[in-house]
Design an enzyme around this catalytic site. Structure first.
Site, PDB file in Angstrom:
ATOM      1  N   ARG A  46      -1.310 -10.244  12.468  1.00  0.00           N
ATOM      2  CA  ARG A  46      -1.623  -9.181  11.626  1.00  0.00           C
ATOM      3  C   ARG A  46      -2.587  -9.291  10.608  1.00  0.00           C
ATOM      4  O   ARG A  46      -3.332  -8.915  10.160  1.00  0.00           O
ATOM      5  CB  ARG A  46      -0.562  -8.320  11.231  1.00  0.00           C
ATOM      6  CG  ARG A  46       0.399  -7.440  12.258  1.00  0.00           C
ATOM      7  CD  ARG A  46       1.377  -6.739  11.881  1.00  0.00           C
ATOM      8  NE  ARG A  46       1.145  -5.352  10.784  1.00  0.00           N
ATOM      9  CZ  ARG A  46       1.668  -5.192   9.972  1.00  0.00           C
ATOM     10  NH1 ARG A  46       3.323  -5.242  10.124  1.00  0.00           N
ATOM     11  NH2 ARG A  46       1.661  -4.005   9.290  1.00  0.00           N
ATOM     12  N   ARG A  80     -10.303   1.330   8.519  1.00  0.00           N
ATOM     13  CA  ARG A  80      -9.847   0.077   9.036  1.00  0.00           C
ATOM     14  C   ARG A  80     -10.846  -0.905   9.518  1.00  0.00           C
ATOM     15  O   ARG A  80     -10.787  -2.393   9.666  1.00  0.00           O
ATOM     16  CB  ARG A  80      -8.786   0.291  10.236  1.00  0.00           C
ATOM     17  CG  ARG A  80      -7.945  -0.773  10.521  1.00  0.00           C
ATOM     18  CD  ARG A  80      -6.731  -0.612  11.756  1.00  0.00           C
ATOM     19  NE  ARG A  80      -5.869   0.727  11.331  1.00  0.00           N
ATOM     20  CZ  ARG A  80      -4.526   0.238  10.553  1.00  0.00           C
ATOM     21  NH1 ARG A  80      -4.547  -0.898  10.001  1.00  0.00           N
ATOM     22  NH2 ARG A  80      -3.961   1.501  10.347  1.00  0.00           N
ATOM     23  N   LYS A 100       0.817  -1.198   0.028  1.00  0.00           N
ATOM     24  CA  LYS A 100       0.050   0.014   0.029  1.00  0.00           C
ATOM     25  C   LYS A 100       0.941   1.185   0.099  1.00  0.00           C
ATOM     26  O   LYS A 100       0.753   2.195  -0.699  1.00  0.00           O
ATOM     27  CB  LYS A 100      -0.945   0.113   1.192  1.00  0.00           C
ATOM     28  CG  LYS A 100      -2.032  -1.065   1.122  1.00  0.00           C
ATOM     29  CD  LYS A 100      -3.104  -0.858   2.309  1.00  0.00           C
ATOM     30  CE  LYS A 100      -2.484  -0.837   3.798  1.00  0.00           C
ATOM     31  NZ  LYS A 100      -2.143  -2.138   4.182  1.00  0.00           N
ATOM     32  N   ARG A 136      12.412 -10.128   5.746  1.00  0.00           N
ATOM     33  CA  ARG A 136      12.893  -8.955   5.878  1.00  0.00           C
ATOM     34  C   ARG A 136      14.003  -8.984   6.940  1.00  0.00           C
ATOM     35  O   ARG A 136      13.773  -9.663   7.847  1.00  0.00           O
ATOM     36  CB  ARG A 136      12.033  -7.929   6.336  1.00  0.00           C
ATOM     37  CG  ARG A 136      10.997  -7.486   5.298  1.00  0.00           C
ATOM     38  CD  ARG A 136      10.461  -6.214   5.810  1.00  0.00           C
ATOM     39  NE  ARG A 136       9.186  -5.839   5.087  1.00  0.00           N
ATOM     40  CZ  ARG A 136       8.009  -5.294   5.387  1.00  0.00           C
ATOM     41  NH1 ARG A 136       8.000  -5.190   6.699  1.00  0.00           N
ATOM     42  NH2 ARG A 136       7.011  -5.287   4.689  1.00  0.00           N
ATOM     43  N   ARG A 191      13.458  -7.772  12.516  1.00  0.00           N
ATOM     44  CA  ARG A 191      12.475  -6.860  13.576  1.00  0.00           C
ATOM     45  C   ARG A 191      11.327  -7.654  14.291  1.00  0.00           C
ATOM     46  O   ARG A 191      10.721  -8.453  13.517  1.00  0.00           O
ATOM     47  CB  ARG A 191      12.033  -5.647  12.934  1.00  0.00           C
ATOM     48  CG  ARG A 191      13.158  -4.724  12.689  1.00  0.00           C
ATOM     49  CD  ARG A 191      12.451  -3.314  11.969  1.00  0.00           C
ATOM     50  NE  ARG A 191      11.095  -3.613  11.174  1.00  0.00           N
ATOM     51  CZ  ARG A 191      10.378  -2.964  11.033  1.00  0.00           C
ATOM     52  NH1 ARG A 191      10.103  -1.679  11.540  1.00  0.00           N
ATOM     53  NH2 ARG A 191       9.088  -3.174  10.285  1.00  0.00           N
TER      54      ARG A 191
END
Ligand SMILES: [Zn+2]
Length: 217
Positions: free
Chosen positions: A170, A87, A13, A126, A159
């Site tokens: 999530r 949301r 996004k 990541r 992270r």
């Protein structure tokens, strides 16, 4: 043009928002940024939001919607692209009411559709540099030496946000809370689905094709 950009975390996004803003000169309104600004400025809404956050509660829809509407009203431009908002379906319907009271409406909802598996690969792969903030990926954006930052040689870390457990959570929240937002807008016939499993350039081309047609119409 008033655009809502929806999609799971990791669907790209932010990247697509930047491209849309650069090409069409729209205002980029991110609910996360606006919430941070209001809190930093110590506005009445910001203080209210802070109290909920301090107690570990979610900021209620009403406050989020008011913040977004006031950011739009204060903006120098009438056209915008929304990122991270609405949301929930409740936020979407409250937001529509506020816009309608000013004779405005959302023109298009771009829905970046992506498989959970691809999101998990993108996010859990990541690796970040704790020193300079550079972000790498174990498959798509490898550092020159595995596990080491190209810039100053720091050891890369995953992270906590990118851990498999957090990513799975999530995604679960997204499916529960935000997919109903897509359904809400589908009732208004303004949703355009985009295959976001492709790379960012291909997704961007699909986005531009649709928005160009809308601008000309
Ligand atoms: Zn570094």
């Amino acid at each position: 043009m008033r655009i809502v950009l929806l999609g799971a975390p990791g669907a790209g996004k932010g990247t697509q928002c930047k491209r849309i803003v650069a090409k069409y000169g729209l205002l980029h309104l991110s609910s996360g940024d606006i919430l941070r600004q209001e809190r930093a400025a110590g506005s009445e809404l910001g203080k209210k939001a802070q109290r909920y956050m301090d107690s570990g509660a979610l900021v209620p829809d009403e406050i989020i919607v008011k913040m977004m509407v006031s950011a739009i009203r204060e903006a120098p431009k009438a056209d915008f692209v929304l990122d991270g908002f609405p949301r929930t379906a409740n936020q979407a319907s409250e937001f529509d009411k506020s816009l309608a009271s000013n004779g405005e409406k959302i023109d298009i909802v771009l829905n970046l559709k992506i498989d959970d598996r691809i999101v998990a690969e993108r996010m859990t792969g990541r690796r970040s540099c704790p020193k300079c903030g550079a972000v790498y990926h174990i498959e798509n954006l490898k550092p020159k030496v595995e596990g080491i930052c190209d810039k100053e040689g720091s050891k890369l870390i995953q992270r906590p946000d990118d851990s498999p457990e957090v990513v799975a959570n999530r995604l679960k929240t997204y499916h529960l809370q935000t997919e109903p937002v897509v359904d809400y807008y589908k009732n208004n016939n303004i949703v355009y689905d985009i295959d976001a499993n492709k790379d960012a350039d291909e997704v961007g081309a699909l986005v531009f094709e649709k928005l160009d047609a809308l601008v000309k119409a």
